[in-house]
Design an enzyme around this catalytic site. Structure first.
Site, PDB file in Angstrom:
ATOM      1  N   GLY A 145       0.826  -1.194   0.000  1.00 34.78           N
ATOM      2  CA  GLY A 145       0.000   0.000   0.000  1.00 34.78           C
ATOM      3  C   GLY A 145       0.858   1.240   0.000  1.00 34.78           C
ATOM      4  O   GLY A 145       2.065   1.161   0.184  1.00 34.78           O
TER       5      GLY A 145
ATOM      6  N   GLU B 252      -8.495  31.876  -7.961  1.00 34.70           N
ATOM      7  CA  GLU B 252      -9.100  30.830  -7.123  1.00 34.70           C
ATOM      8  C   GLU B 252     -10.599  30.743  -7.342  1.00 34.70           C
ATOM      9  O   GLU B 252     -11.168  29.648  -7.397  1.00 34.70           O
ATOM     10  CB  GLU B 252      -8.792  31.081  -5.636  1.00 34.70           C
ATOM     11  CG  GLU B 252      -7.311  30.991  -5.278  1.00 34.70           C
ATOM     12  CD  GLU B 252      -6.679  29.665  -5.681  1.00 34.70           C
ATOM     13  OE1 GLU B 252      -7.385  28.644  -5.715  1.00 34.70           O
ATOM     14  OE2 GLU B 252      -5.471  29.665  -5.998  1.00 34.70           O
TER      15      GLU B 252
HETATM   16 ZN    ZN Z   1      -4.821  27.428  -9.758  1.00 34.18          ZN
END
Ligand code: ZN
Ligand code: ADP
Ligand code: MG
Length: 621
Positions: free
Chosen positions: A212, A434
């Site tokens: 894993g 953003e």
């Molecule tokens: Zn970005």
């Protein structure tokens, strides 16, 4: 152990005895007498008489047999023993000593006993030397087991031995990973009641391989097995087999299995087994040492009797690099996947670790688990610890929900960088960037809603970021979903273009991720018309980032590059279109983010869904 191994220590012991004897004789003849005599000053008889007359002499001892006289004088507060020759002890001398006030006696004849002399000078040191010799021999034979050169400690496997409860870790300390725990508890059960299995004729798997990504609790699970099983537990890391000297690694493997066989039933745990278990590639001049170690491991695993109850656990995050001979049934015949935790798993892990710190009663772990999607167990443990640290920093007695939320960001994006001040213009660009991501994500209904957007710079270098939340768990992604994801990645740059008509370097990470997704669609997921279901790339190291290597002709490569650009361009245009259509929301949200620096998913959705100011109900639709 071969006879050869038996002979060697004896030979060594004989040599050692000879050296010891010589050393004792030399000591007796030269060193010891000198040492004894050194502190005694030899003086003339005249000096003695003068000291006596000046009342400096404290004590006098006659050794009439050796015609010697010992006396002590006091010089500058220090007592000095002297000796001088003497013919005989006359009454006159006695009188003279008596009047000087010094104490006097005859020497006690210890040295005169020849037997005692022999014992102290010869036999006692010999006994001591032989005692040391025997201890040394025992120690050497223990360490030399299997060691080809027998060179002291080199051949020893310094495996740590744990017995029950010495690690103190139980299965209950490992949250999630139920399948792994189930498989492992079967092994523990076998070690406790082998009869039950033998009756049916079942034999336990010789080895189990925990595979894993890093930080998912492989080592932790192995320790839990040690804590649950009532048997000795040998733990060694693969790197400890890798020695500077060729052949030593193999010797260590031999020693480890010898110890294990003696202590059976027991568990041997080899952590990071890929360091020794790498595929043998047949390169001339390859790592000989590693190959020998691996060969030894293969031989040992075949050699021991499975019914005896030696179970070998190993952990790795690079299972595909292991030698196929190692993973074939009969060696590591069980592969136990230890995957990144799902939502429920993350919540459980958070709860397990939260027990170690003080948290407020109203903390909602599910929310934290949702926000920390993709985090490994180690990261979750870290999040809890960061929250506790933050609480202390702020002088609180317990960690709150806000502490936990902030620490997710700390773990993902680093600490807030207070010193970095963005210029007004930069701050505005970052805000639009953003919001661009978030808006594109929100408008494509298949994309997960945002959790939080911030434009506070982080130590990782990010100037701002959008945290997305997966509401449910996905195991499959449709072509459309991947495309939407790519569009979301391009959303930041698209907003910059749309508003400022210029572009910045701020999108480099977005570009990287969008490209990777687009490429994978074409080369691995068979999502392009041209290549049907043909793999153009092979992925190695799936648990460590997944490096891909191309497996196609140069012409196809060129075509793949073209196709990748095409996919990204289409999505980029789609993102631009979405933003263009929602320009007023883009401005509104960016302005809000610019002013507040952080905006939660809820605030975001509220602003997005609220009706534009000044326009009546009828006008919107
Ligand atoms: Zn970005
Ligand atoms: P690896 O898989 O790389 O060997 P470790 O077992 O060393 O990872 O895990 C590192 C740490 O992460 C553990 O000490 C533990 O604190 C935490 N951790 C990882 N997985 C879990 C889990 N399933 N439950 C509880 N803690 C976990
Ligand atoms: Mg580990």
């Amino acid at each position: 152990m071969t006879t050869n191994d038996n002979k060697k220590p004896q030979k060594v012991l004989a040599t050692y005895a000879l050296i010891a004897l010589i050393a004792i004789f030399l000591l007796n003849i030269f060193v010891l007498p000198g040492l004894l005599e050194r502190s005694i000053k030899e003086t003339s008889y005249r000096d003695f008489l003068m000291s006596l007359d000046s009342h400096q002499v404290q004590e006098v001892q006659f050794d009439t047999q050796n015609y010697t006289l010992y006396y002590t004088i006091k010089v500058d507060d220090r007592v000095q023993t002297c000796k001088t020759g003497i013919m005989n002890v006359s009454d006159e001398l006695i009188d003279r000593i008596y009047t000087s006030g010094a104490d006097f006696s005859n020497v006690i004849p210890t040295q005169q006993s020849p037997l005692m002399n022999l014992f102290v000078g010869l036999i006692l040191p010999m006994l001591v030397f032989f005692g040391i010799g025997i201890l040394l021999q025992k120690w050497m034979t223990k360490n030399m087991v299997g060691g080809p050169g027998g060179a002291m400690s080199f051949g020893k496997s310094n495996a740590k031995v744990y017995v029950k409860s010495s690690t103190g870790i139980k299965f209950s300390d490992v949250a999630g990973e139920d399948e792994a725990k189930e498989l492992l508890s079967e092994i523990v059960d076998f070690l406790h009641n082998p009869e039950k299995y033998r009756e049916i004729g079942a034999s336990m798997p010789k080895g189990a391989l925990l595979v894993g990504p890093p930080g998912t609790g492989k080592t932790l699970l192995a320790k839990a097995v040690a804590g649950e099983a009532d048997v000795p537990f040998f733990s060694i890391s693969g790197s400890e087999f890798v020695e500077m000297f060729v052949g030593m690694g193999a010797a260590k493997v031999r020693d480890l299995f010898k110890q294990a066989n003696e202590k059976a039933p027991c568990i041997v745990f080899i952590d990071e087994i890929d360091t020794i278990g790498k595929k043998r590639d047949g390169n001339i001049g390859g790592n000989d040492e590693r190959e020998q170690t691996l060969n030894q491991l293969l031989t040992e695993m075949d050699g021991f009797d499975g019914s005896k109850g030696v179970v070998i656990l190993a952990a790795t995050n690079r299972p595909d690099s292991l030698d196929p001979a190692l993973t074939r049934p009969g060696r590591f015949d069980r592969r136990i996947p230890v995957e990144l935790p799902d939502l429920q798993g993350r919540e459980d892990i958070l709860k397990v670790h939260a027990k170690k710190i003080k948290v407020a009663d109203n903390v909602n772990f599910r929310e934290i688990a949702k926000a920390a999607s993709g985090a490994s167990g180690a990261e979750l443990a870290n999040i809890i610890n960061e929250a506790a640290l933050r609480a202390v920093r702020d002088g609180r007695r317990f960690a709150t929900q806000a502490d936990l939320e902030e620490s997710i960001e700390v773990v993902i994006a680093g600490y807030q960088k207070k010193s970095r001040v963005l210029s007004e213009k930069e701050k505005l660009i970052v805000s639009y960037h953003e919001i661009g991501h978030a808006l594109v994500a929100a408008m494509q209904n298949n994309s997960a809603p945002v959790h939080k957007i911030t434009i506070i710079p982080r130590t990782s270098g990010a100037l701002g970021y959008t945290m997305q939340v997966d509401d449910g768990e996905h195991f499959l992604m449709s072509k459309e979903e991947i495309e939407n994801k790519i569009a979301t990645f391009t959303g930041g740059r698209a907003a910059e273009e749309l508003i400022f008509h210029s572009i910045t370097t701020g999108a480099s990470n977005d570009i990287e991720q969008a490209t990777r997704l687009a490429r994978a669609m074409i080369t691995r997921y068979g999502m392009s018309d041209e290549f049907d279901m043909v793999a153009m790339e092979n992925v190695s190291n799936q648990y460590l980032g997944g490096d891909a290597s191309l497996a196609c002709s140069a012409e196809t490569q060129a075509l793949i590059d073209q196709k990748t650009v095409q996919v990204v361009r289409t999505q980029h245009e789609k993102a631009l279109q979405i933003l263009q259509d929602n320009l007023s929301k883009l401005h509104e949200l960016a302005k809000y983010l610019y002013e507040h620096e952080t905006i939660t998913g809820e605030e975001f959705m509220n602003i997005l869904l609220r009706k534009p100011e000044g326009i009546s109900d009828a006008a919107t639709n």
